[in-house]
Design a protein around this motif. Structure first.
Motif, PDB file in Angstrom:
ATOM      1  N   LYS A 132      18.105  45.577  29.159  1.00  0.00           N
ATOM      2  CA  LYS A 132      17.336  46.309  30.163  1.00  0.00           C
ATOM      3  C   LYS A 132      17.815  45.910  31.555  1.00  0.00           C
ATOM      4  N   THR A 133      17.507  46.773  32.528  1.00  0.00           N
ATOM      5  CA  THR A 133      17.936  46.530  33.911  1.00  0.00           C
ATOM      6  C   THR A 133      16.752  46.015  34.722  1.00  0.00           C
ATOM      7  N   ASP A 134      16.858  44.778  35.183  1.00  0.00           N
ATOM      8  CA  ASP A 134      15.815  44.206  36.038  1.00  0.00           C
ATOM      9  C   ASP A 134      16.235  44.178  37.504  1.00  0.00           C
ATOM     10  N   TRP A 135      17.518  44.428  37.763  1.00  0.00           N
ATOM     11  CA  TRP A 135      18.026  44.449  39.135  1.00  0.00           C
ATOM     12  C   TRP A 135      18.720  45.793  39.357  1.00  0.00           C
ATOM     13  N   PRO A 136      17.958  46.885  39.520  1.00  0.00           N
ATOM     14  CA  PRO A 136      18.620  48.183  39.697  1.00  0.00           C
ATOM     15  C   PRO A 136      19.489  48.203  40.950  1.00  0.00           C
ATOM     16  N   ALA A 137      20.680  48.755  40.814  1.00  0.00           N
ATOM     17  CA  ALA A 137      21.589  48.854  41.967  1.00  0.00           C
ATOM     18  C   ALA A 137      20.940  49.740  43.028  1.00  0.00           C
ATOM     19  N   ASN A 138      21.170  49.366  44.278  1.00  0.00           N
ATOM     20  CA  ASN A 138      20.465  50.043  45.374  1.00  0.00           C
ATOM     21  C   ASN A 138      21.387  50.956  46.173  1.00  0.00           C
ATOM     22  N   GLY A 139      22.496  51.329  45.576  1.00  0.00           N
ATOM     23  CA  GLY A 139      23.448  52.150  46.319  1.00  0.00           C
ATOM     24  C   GLY A 139      24.471  51.311  47.043  1.00  0.00           C
ATOM     25  N   ASN A 140      24.117  50.060  47.335  1.00  0.00           N
ATOM     26  CA  ASN A 140      25.061  49.140  47.976  1.00  0.00           C
ATOM     27  C   ASN A 140      25.488  48.040  46.998  1.00  0.00           C
ATOM     28  N   GLY A 141      25.438  48.339  45.711  1.00  0.00           N
ATOM     29  CA  GLY A 141      25.819  47.320  44.733  1.00  0.00           C
ATOM     30  C   GLY A 141      24.609  46.563  44.224  1.00  0.00           C
ATOM     31  N   HIS A 142      24.864  45.423  43.602  1.00  0.00           N
ATOM     32  CA  HIS A 142      23.800  44.636  42.978  1.00  0.00           C
ATOM     33  C   HIS A 142      22.929  43.983  44.054  1.00  0.00           C
ATOM     34  N   PRO A 143      21.606  43.992  43.863  1.00  0.00           N
ATOM     35  CA  PRO A 143      20.730  43.453  44.909  1.00  0.00           C
ATOM     36  C   PRO A 143      20.876  41.959  45.165  1.00  0.00           C
ATOM     37  N   LEU A 144      21.528  41.220  44.275  1.00  0.00           N
ATOM     38  CA  LEU A 144      21.708  39.777  44.497  1.00  0.00           C
ATOM     39  C   LEU A 144      23.060  39.419  45.125  1.00  0.00           C
ATOM     40  N   THR A 145      23.951  40.390  45.249  1.00  0.00           N
ATOM     41  CA  THR A 145      25.319  40.079  45.696  1.00  0.00           C
ATOM     42  C   THR A 145      25.348  39.361  47.041  1.00  0.00           C
ATOM     43  N   GLU A 146      24.606  39.868  48.020  1.00  0.00           N
ATOM     44  CA  GLU A 146      24.657  39.259  49.353  1.00  0.00           C
ATOM     45  C   GLU A 146      24.045  37.857  49.351  1.00  0.00           C
ATOM     46  N   LEU A 147      23.009  37.654  48.545  1.00  0.00           N
ATOM     47  CA  LEU A 147      22.407  36.319  48.444  1.00  0.00           C
ATOM     48  C   LEU A 147      23.403  35.334  47.834  1.00  0.00           C
ATOM     49  N   VAL A 148      24.131  35.768  46.818  1.00  0.00           N
ATOM     50  CA  VAL A 148      25.134  34.894  46.195  1.00  0.00           C
ATOM     51  C   VAL A 148      26.221  34.528  47.204  1.00  0.00           C
ATOM     52  N   LEU A 149      26.630  35.494  48.017  1.00  0.00           N
ATOM     53  CA  LEU A 149      27.700  35.242  48.990  1.00  0.00           C
ATOM     54  C   LEU A 149      27.249  34.300  50.112  1.00  0.00           C
ATOM     55  N   ALA A 150      25.947  34.217  50.362  1.00  0.00           N
ATOM     56  CA  ALA A 150      25.419  33.220  51.306  1.00  0.00           C
ATOM     57  C   ALA A 150      25.305  31.913  50.520  1.00  0.00           C
ATOM     58  N   ASP A 151      26.458  31.334  50.208  1.00  0.00           N
ATOM     59  CA  ASP A 151      26.571  30.331  49.141  1.00  0.00           C
ATOM     60  C   ASP A 151      26.407  28.904  49.670  1.00  0.00           C
ATOM     61  N   TYR A 152      25.156  28.570  49.984  1.00  0.00           N
ATOM     62  CA  TYR A 152      24.826  27.204  50.399  1.00  0.00           C
ATOM     63  C   TYR A 152      23.430  26.896  49.861  1.00  0.00           C
ATOM     64  N   LEU A 153      23.159  25.608  49.663  1.00  0.00           N
ATOM     65  CA  LEU A 153      21.824  25.210  49.234  1.00  0.00           C
ATOM     66  C   LEU A 153      20.892  25.231  50.435  1.00  0.00           C
ATOM     67  N   VAL A 154      19.677  25.706  50.224  1.00  0.00           N
ATOM     68  CA  VAL A 154      18.667  25.775  51.282  1.00  0.00           C
ATOM     69  C   VAL A 154      17.608  24.721  50.987  1.00  0.00           C
ATOM     70  N   VAL A 155      17.354  23.844  51.967  1.00  0.00           N
ATOM     71  CA  VAL A 155      16.387  22.771  51.766  1.00  0.00           C
ATOM     72  C   VAL A 155      15.442  22.694  52.962  1.00  0.00           C
ATOM     73  N   ASP A 156      14.158  22.449  52.667  1.00  0.00           N
ATOM     74  CA  ASP A 156      13.144  22.240  53.690  1.00  0.00           C
ATOM     75  C   ASP A 156      12.856  20.741  53.745  1.00  0.00           C
ATOM     76  N   VAL A 157      13.312  20.096  54.825  1.00  0.00           N
ATOM     77  CA  VAL A 157      13.230  18.630  54.883  1.00  0.00           C
ATOM     78  C   VAL A 157      11.802  18.135  55.128  1.00  0.00           C
ATOM     79  N   THR A 158      10.859  19.060  55.415  1.00  0.00           N
ATOM     80  CA  THR A 158       9.475  18.628  55.630  1.00  0.00           C
ATOM     81  C   THR A 158       8.688  18.551  54.324  1.00  0.00           C
TER      82      THR A 158
END
Length: 379
Positions: free
Chosen positions: A270-296
């Motif tokens: 089944k498709t849980d991430w339907p393409a939005n016309g600009n490709g897969h909805p996670l592609t841009e998040l994957v390309l922002a390829d760094y760990l995000v941490v909240d030091v507080t």
């Protein structure tokens, strides 16, 4: 393998191969952030760090993007963005014949101050709000890697319960830098990446790692990519700046990710991430390829990996420190997110923890296996 053997260059120069990267608030020293870069797959206790490399951690303050943005955060402008860099370099080992060998390391802080330390000294070295350890350590990464590769090859989940950690007991060369958060200029939400670069007057980025398995399980498979089916893309990707992908190869990365992310999404039929016309909805998040941490936020095992990014995408406040702790079972989160977006059962790889878990005190990584398994002839 999280980022082990992540391309031809890593295979040719394993000393520069970052196997894994972790960022987490210190469990036993509130107000401190722990950065861990592991290198050299299948390391032996007798292996030294390279005196020809810079081992670099880069931290950037993040600002929230508008609600609903595919990439929840901005790491600042391409030029002149605020950044905190911690560089570690090593002397040549004193003698190849000496047992045990001796090797010195130096960590340079954003202020220009330095901390010296001795390789394989559990106490490490400290000064000016920074504590550093380097040495052979038990590889903390957990995944049934052959089952993951079989899943890609067959298009069917190949995990068993229980699974097995691939070559359990293998070692890495671990570098741990623990920093006082006051060194980050008041930043609370930071993006962090680990890199190896050539050392000298001309620095070439050999490898860089943010999140696990971006290269091996999301960029590595070629067979689903209709545009660049014969292109080994990972060495190109490794040379990029994690905070700002250059414009030369963006289309190739996107084509590969759109295809491979769609493959993972379709495994359960089944498709849980339907393409939005600009490709897969996670592609841009994957390309922002760094760990995000909240030091507080306080240290947390399990549940914090990707929690900040996914909360932001859903328009709600994050609740955890994010980042990635050494004992996190990140692969179950990874497979579940890609395959059913959390809309179904947890996708387990059958491996829930290390046979030698990391500790809650410096240097965090477990002591090395004196008799590690032999690496396979062909990876």
């Amino acid at each position: 393998m999280s980022d082990h053997i992540s391309g031809p260059r890593a295979l040719a120069n394993p000393i520069a191969d970052i196997t894994d990267f972790y960022v987490f608030p210190s469990p036993d020293r509130p107000g401190h952030l722990v950065l861990v870069m592991n290198t050299l797959p299948f390391a032996k206790v007798s292996n030294a760090f390279s005196d020809g490399l810079i081992y670099r951690f880069r931290l950037r303050p993040l600002t929230a993007n508008p609600s609903g943005a595919q990439v929840p955060f901005s790491a600042g402008p391409e030029e002149g963005a605020e950044e905190f860099v911690f560089d570690c370099v090593f002397s040549p080992p004193n003698s190849a014949e000496a047992e045990p060998f001796e090797q010195e390391g130096t960590c340079t802080m954003p202020s220009g101050g330095t901390v010296s330390f001795r390789v394989n000294d559990d106490g490490g070295g400290s000064g000016e709000g920074v504590r550093v350890f380097a040495g052979a350590r038990w590889d903390p990464f957990i995944l049934d890697a052959p089952a993951a590769l079989k899943t890609v090859a067959t298009g069917r989940l190949a995990f068993t319960d229980p699974g097995a950690i691939y070559l359990d007991g293998k070692n890495v060369l671990g570098l741990v830098v623990e920093i006082d958060c006051s060194l980050l200029g008041g930043a609370t939400l930071v993006g962090v990446v680990a890199e190896t670069l050539t050392r000298g007057t001309f620095n070439v980025r050999i490898e860089r790692v943010g999140r696990p398995e971006v290269k091996n399980l999301m960029l590595g498979p070629k067979q689903f990519d209709p545009v660049n089916q014969d292109l080994e893309i990972r060495d190109l990707y490794n040379m990029e700046d994690a905070f700002h992908i250059a414009h030369g190869y963006e289309g190739a990365y996107r084509a590969r990710l759109n295809a491979n992310l769609a493959f993972w999404d379709g495994i359960d039929g089944k498709t849980d991430w339907p393409a939005n016309g600009n490709g897969h909805p996670l592609t841009e998040l994957v390309l922002a390829d760094y760990l995000v941490v909240d030091v507080t936020k306080p240290y947390q095992e399990q549940g914090s990996f990707l929690e900040i990014e996914l909360s932001a995408r859903q328009g709600r406040a994050h609740e955890t420190c994010g980042g990635r702790a050494l004992n996190d079972d990140v692969m179950d989160k990874f497979f579940t997110m890609l395959i059913n977006a959390g809309n179904g059962p947890i996708i387990r790889d059958g491996v829930d923890g290390s046979s030698r878990p990391a500790s809650r005190s410096f240097p965090y990584l477990s002591p090395p296996n004196p008799n590690p398994p032999e690496p396979p002839e062909h990876h």
